[in-house]
Design a protein around this motif. Structure first.
Motif, PDB file in Angstrom:
ATOM      1  N   GLY A 114       0.754  -1.249   0.000  1.00 34.66           N
ATOM      2  CA  GLY A 114       0.000   0.000   0.000  1.00 34.66           C
ATOM      3  C   GLY A 114       0.777   1.288   0.000  1.00 34.66           C
ATOM      4  O   GLY A 114       0.176   2.366   0.118  1.00 34.66           O
ATOM      5  N   PHE A 115       2.105   1.234  -0.120  1.00 35.60           N
ATOM      6  CA  PHE A 115       2.871   2.471   0.047  1.00 35.60           C
ATOM      7  C   PHE A 115       3.887   2.710  -1.060  1.00 35.60           C
ATOM      8  O   PHE A 115       4.820   3.487  -0.878  1.00 35.60           O
ATOM      9  CB  PHE A 115       3.564   2.455   1.412  1.00 35.60           C
ATOM     10  CG  PHE A 115       2.586   2.321   2.550  1.00 35.60           C
ATOM     11  CD1 PHE A 115       1.916   3.434   3.031  1.00 35.60           C
ATOM     12  CD2 PHE A 115       2.302   1.090   3.097  1.00 35.60           C
ATOM     13  CE1 PHE A 115       0.984   3.318   4.050  1.00 35.60           C
ATOM     14  CE2 PHE A 115       1.376   0.953   4.130  1.00 35.60           C
ATOM     15  CZ  PHE A 115       0.710   2.075   4.605  1.00 35.60           C
ATOM     16  N   LEU A 116       3.712   2.023  -2.175  1.00 37.59           N
ATOM     17  CA  LEU A 116       4.663   2.204  -3.275  1.00 37.59           C
ATOM     18  C   LEU A 116       3.903   2.310  -4.593  1.00 37.59           C
ATOM     19  O   LEU A 116       2.794   1.802  -4.724  1.00 37.59           O
ATOM     20  CB  LEU A 116       5.662   1.041  -3.282  1.00 37.59           C
ATOM     21  CG  LEU A 116       6.680   1.127  -2.127  1.00 37.59           C
ATOM     22  CD1 LEU A 116       7.282  -0.208  -1.794  1.00 37.59           C
ATOM     23  CD2 LEU A 116       7.770   2.157  -2.446  1.00 37.59           C
ATOM     24  N   PRO A 117       4.513   3.001  -5.568  1.00 36.76           N
ATOM     25  CA  PRO A 117       3.799   3.277  -6.817  1.00 36.76           C
ATOM     26  C   PRO A 117       3.702   2.059  -7.734  1.00 36.76           C
ATOM     27  O   PRO A 117       4.513   1.138  -7.635  1.00 36.76           O
ATOM     28  CB  PRO A 117       4.684   4.331  -7.496  1.00 36.76           C
ATOM     29  CG  PRO A 117       5.817   4.611  -6.601  1.00 36.76           C
ATOM     30  CD  PRO A 117       5.852   3.593  -5.534  1.00 36.76           C
ATOM     31  N   PHE A 118       2.743   2.102  -8.609  1.00 33.91           N
ATOM     32  CA  PHE A 118       2.677   1.102  -9.686  1.00 33.91           C
ATOM     33  C   PHE A 118       2.029   1.728 -10.913  1.00 33.91           C
ATOM     34  O   PHE A 118       1.339   2.741 -10.817  1.00 33.91           O
ATOM     35  CB  PHE A 118       1.938  -0.160  -9.243  1.00 33.91           C
ATOM     36  CG  PHE A 118       0.492   0.067  -8.882  1.00 33.91           C
ATOM     37  CD1 PHE A 118       0.142   0.520  -7.618  1.00 33.91           C
ATOM     38  CD2 PHE A 118      -0.524  -0.180  -9.808  1.00 33.91           C
ATOM     39  CE1 PHE A 118      -1.194   0.746  -7.285  1.00 33.91           C
ATOM     40  CE2 PHE A 118      -1.858   0.028  -9.474  1.00 33.91           C
ATOM     41  CZ  PHE A 118      -2.202   0.494  -8.213  1.00 33.91           C
ATOM     42  N   LEU A 119       2.299   1.098 -12.056  1.00 30.80           N
ATOM     43  CA  LEU A 119       1.769   1.597 -13.329  1.00 30.80           C
ATOM     44  C   LEU A 119       0.730   0.630 -13.861  1.00 30.80           C
ATOM     45  O   LEU A 119       0.918  -0.586 -13.791  1.00 30.80           O
ATOM     46  CB  LEU A 119       2.882   1.667 -14.377  1.00 30.80           C
ATOM     47  CG  LEU A 119       4.006   2.684 -14.216  1.00 30.80           C
ATOM     48  CD1 LEU A 119       4.938   2.589 -15.422  1.00 30.80           C
ATOM     49  CD2 LEU A 119       3.469   4.091 -14.092  1.00 30.80           C
ATOM     50  N   ALA A 120      -0.335   1.172 -14.409  1.00 33.36           N
ATOM     51  CA  ALA A 120      -1.276   0.369 -15.187  1.00 33.36           C
ATOM     52  C   ALA A 120      -1.029   0.741 -16.646  1.00 33.36           C
ATOM     53  O   ALA A 120      -1.186   1.911 -17.026  1.00 33.36           O
ATOM     54  CB  ALA A 120      -2.700   0.697 -14.777  1.00 33.36           C
ATOM     55  N   ASP A 121      -0.592  -0.222 -17.446  1.00 34.71           N
ATOM     56  CA  ASP A 121      -0.339   0.046 -18.859  1.00 34.71           C
ATOM     57  C   ASP A 121      -1.686  -0.015 -19.587  1.00 34.71           C
ATOM     58  O   ASP A 121      -2.259  -1.083 -19.762  1.00 34.71           O
ATOM     59  CB  ASP A 121       0.632  -1.015 -19.402  1.00 34.71           C
ATOM     60  CG  ASP A 121       1.001  -0.741 -20.846  1.00 34.71           C
ATOM     61  OD1 ASP A 121       0.290   0.037 -21.525  1.00 34.71           O
ATOM     62  OD2 ASP A 121       2.000  -1.319 -21.325  1.00 34.71           O
ATOM     63  N   VAL A 122      -2.166   1.150 -19.995  1.00 38.98           N
ATOM     64  CA  VAL A 122      -3.507   1.215 -20.594  1.00 38.98           C
ATOM     65  C   VAL A 122      -3.446   1.497 -22.095  1.00 38.98           C
ATOM     66  O   VAL A 122      -4.457   1.831 -22.718  1.00 38.98           O
ATOM     67  CB  VAL A 122      -4.391   2.264 -19.862  1.00 38.98           C
ATOM     68  CG1 VAL A 122      -4.602   1.854 -18.413  1.00 38.98           C
ATOM     69  CG2 VAL A 122      -3.772   3.671 -19.921  1.00 38.98           C
ATOM     70  N   THR A 123      -2.228   1.341 -22.654  1.00 41.57           N
ATOM     71  CA  THR A 123      -2.018   1.671 -24.072  1.00 41.57           C
ATOM     72  C   THR A 123      -3.079   1.040 -24.977  1.00 41.57           C
ATOM     73  O   THR A 123      -3.610   1.692 -25.867  1.00 41.57           O
ATOM     74  CB  THR A 123      -0.606   1.200 -24.508  1.00 41.57           C
ATOM     75  OG1 THR A 123       0.328   1.607 -23.513  1.00 41.57           O
ATOM     76  CG2 THR A 123      -0.217   1.783 -25.846  1.00 41.57           C
ATOM     77  N   ASP A 124      -3.371  -0.228 -24.725  1.00 42.74           N
ATOM     78  CA  ASP A 124      -4.303  -0.922 -25.622  1.00 42.74           C
ATOM     79  C   ASP A 124      -5.748  -0.862 -25.143  1.00 42.74           C
ATOM     80  O   ASP A 124      -6.630  -1.463 -25.756  1.00 42.74           O
ATOM     81  CB  ASP A 124      -3.874  -2.400 -25.765  1.00 42.74           C
ATOM     82  CG  ASP A 124      -2.478  -2.501 -26.355  1.00 42.74           C
ATOM     83  OD1 ASP A 124      -2.133  -1.643 -27.191  1.00 42.74           O
ATOM     84  OD2 ASP A 124      -1.730  -3.408 -25.953  1.00 42.74           O
TER      85      ASP A 124
END
Ligand code: GCB
Length: 605
Positions: A114-124
């Protein structure tokens, strides 16, 4: 290596970053029926809450404040048509403690921790020049298979309840900024920096990772914008003549520009402030740029009224002003990695940060500090589920180090807070986390963990893993408080003599000591909880600190009063703050200010 880039989102020549902060639609999901009911396509109701913030303290219903389970967020985001050939990500600064991300109804990714970043790859998944629906399911339940540790309990009325094994309120939700980000298909993924000083000059060794094969070029600018060094290639060295070093409260920052080139054309460009400095532990000294530094400061929390653990830019500013006023030079990010903006501010203000991963509650008790002072032993690392916990913990360390390694303020990694260390089962667990941190950090910064009261010489099996021995000690509070304080001092000195006898030749640091104090309570002569007692307590502990040469720092618990779970030991929160939760000084603040301003610059060097 992480599957996504941790670089902070910025707009540059080749990149775009749009803030998605603001009001988001929100609802709780007590039955965990959201997916079945199709909420991934849009959540019910019309309630809205701010992001970033914890969701708990806006409402007047206790069932929401104490809610354990799934909560849902929703926001429409417009994706510009000119981004069509780029990679598109949604970047969450954090989602506490786990999240599933949907875009236009489609499940994109999930993340735990709960305390670190993440990316959602939404390109497609996105439609261009159109609004896209972002829905996030966030879950705040505590378990022993992830950090921080705790349990989720079911009450007789069927409601779920969080039972943290730690002493801070289990705030949750989208507590940090969210960005919509566009980067080129071939982009800068990560970089590592390592410093070597020689005379007036410095070498900045670097390694850049990109997602392609085009050439890489680096440029280093000083604060006037003048280029002071350049280099070519994914690995190399920037040679800086007459380097201005990053020092405590004199934090010179250079601007590093990294580019991917195709001939003269720039494919991607990323910029970040960096500070040239070295950190090292030598004998009992902590050395910054080869000079001994005595740490003065706090264990903190991200915690404030209404916003809870949500990143609060105004509190951040106030906190740094108060830390400068009181003469502090450092803090520990107890008990989880903080918002990235806070490290940027520490970089700029020249504060030394001990960066802690959220490995807290590794001791089976709701009040681990109480259990520990009874000498009770548990075997936390012997559970069937320990391997799952270890995996999550290691993943969090990797995310932490990847996120924070290039901040000059970060001088050490704290890999656990108050774990159970008296059982052999802890040893292989510690070995793995300490070795991992060493392998991941090219700067080989010192590693530490905060030792609970019963982790004493003779009982603790793990202290030798630490490069800096960090003690959390409450002699005069949990142990022999009040009129018995003279006995507390005797016991405190007895323990310190035992450490001394071991001759570890390592620096010791107090990462916690403190006494609960009500901001309005005065009593002469003192009683525990009064302002007068907090000062008496400090006079005793400070005398002990001054008696041992190998003690190289004091970080009092806590900077400010903070919210905890309700209970008979907490008066609407933990009151060990030197400042109130509203960031006004208690009397002890003046005592500490005098001490810290008067300690000589190279104290004990
Ligand atoms: C500790 C914990 C910290 C608590 C503190 C206290 O040892 O590390 O999270 O808040 O004691 O005040 O009891």
């Amino acid at each position: 290596m992480l599957e996504y880039s941790m670089l902070y989102p910025r707009t540059t020549l080749s990149r775009r970053s749009i803030s998605m902060d603001g009001m988001w639609k929100f609802c709780t999901d007590a039955k965990s029926a959201g997916e079945q009911e199709g909420w991934n396509d849009g959540i019910p109701g019309n309630d809205r809450i701010p992001v970033p913030a914890s969701f708990q303290d806006f409402y007047t219903e206790k069932d929401i404040r104490e809610f354990a389970g799934d909560v849902w967020y929703e926001k429409d985001m417009f994706v510009p048509g000119e981004w069509e050939r780029k990679k598109i990500f949604i970047r969450f600064g954090a989602a506490t403690h786990r999240a599933v991300v949907y875009v236009n109804g489609r499940r994109i990714t999930e993340h735990e921790g709960g305390f670190l970043p993440f990316l959602a790859d939404v390109t497609d998944a996105v439609r261009y020049n159109a609004y896209n629906k972002v829905v996030v399911k966030v879950n705040n339940e505590l378990t022993v298979t992830n950090i921080p540790c705790g349990e989720t309990h079911i009450l007789p009325d069927g409601k779920k309840m969080n039972r943290p094994y730690f002493d801070f309120f289990n705030y949750a939700g989208l507590q940090r900024s969210v960005h919509l980000v566009a980067v080129p298909r071939e982009y800068i993924f990560d970089f590592d920096l390592q410093y070597a000083l020689s005379g007036k000059n410095a070498s900045v060794h670097y390694a850049v990772k990109t997602t392609g094969e085009h050439a890489v070029e680096l440029s280093l600018l000083d604060q006037t914008g003048k280029e002071v060094a350049t280099a070519k290639g994914k690995n190399g060295t920037l040679e800086v003549e007459n380097a201005r070093l990053w020092r405590v409260h004199d934090a010179y920052l250079y601007r590093l520009v990294v580019r991917i080139l195709d001939g003269d054309a720039i494919i991607d460009e990323y910029e970040q402030n960096i500070g040239i400095r070295t950190v090292e532990v030598k004998g009992t000294s902590i050395l910054l740029n080869g000079e001994s530094v005595y740490l003065k400061g706090f264990g903190k929390h991200e915690d404030s009224d209404i916003a809870g653990r949500g990143f609060n830019i105004c509190m951040m500013k106030r906190d740094f002003e108060l830390m400068k006023w009181i003469g502090a030079n450092s803090f520990r990010t107890a008990h989880y990695p903080y918002s990235e903006e806070i490290y940027e501010m520490a970089d700029q203000e020249g504060f030394l940060v001990i960066d802690e991963v959220a490995a807290v509650g590794m001791f089976e008790s709701l009040m681990n500090f109480m259990e520990a002072s009874t000498g009770k032993k548990t075997a936390f690392f012997e559970k069937e589920t320990t391997p799952i916990l270890l995996k999550a913990h290691k993943r969090a360390i990797e995310e932490l180090i990847t996120r924070d390694k290039n901040h000059p303020c970060v001088i050490a990694w704290s890999l656990l807070n108050e774990p159970e260390t008296t059982n052999e089962a802890a040893v292989p667990y510690f070995k793995e986390v300490f070795e991992l941190a060493h392998a991941l950090d090219v700067q080989k910064r010192p590693r530490t963990f905060a030792l609970i009261m019963n982790s004493v010489p003779g009982a603790c099996k793990c202290y030798s893993f630490s490069d800096i021995i960090a003690l959390n000690r409450y002699y005069g509070w949990y142990v022999k408080g009040g009129y018995e304080i003279s006995e507390a001092e005797v016991l405190f000195r007895k323990e310190m003599d035992e450490w001394k006898a071991l001759n570890l030749n390592k620096p010791f640091l107090f990462t916690e000591y403190g006494a609960d104090t009500l901001g309005m309570e005065h009593k002469l002569p003192s009683v525990m909880w009064s302002q007068e007692y907090q000062e008496e307590y400090l006079n005793m502990t400070n005398a002990v600190f001054d008696s041992y040469d190998f003690i190289r720092g004091e970080q009092i618990w806590n900077f400010a009063d903070f919210q905890t779970t309700e209970g008979i030991l907490r008066v609407n929160g933990n009151k060990k703050g030197i400042f109130t939760r509203q960031r006004q000084p208690k009397d002890a603040a003046y005592l500490l200010r005098k001490r810290w301003k008067e300690l000589p610059p190279y104290y004990k060097a």
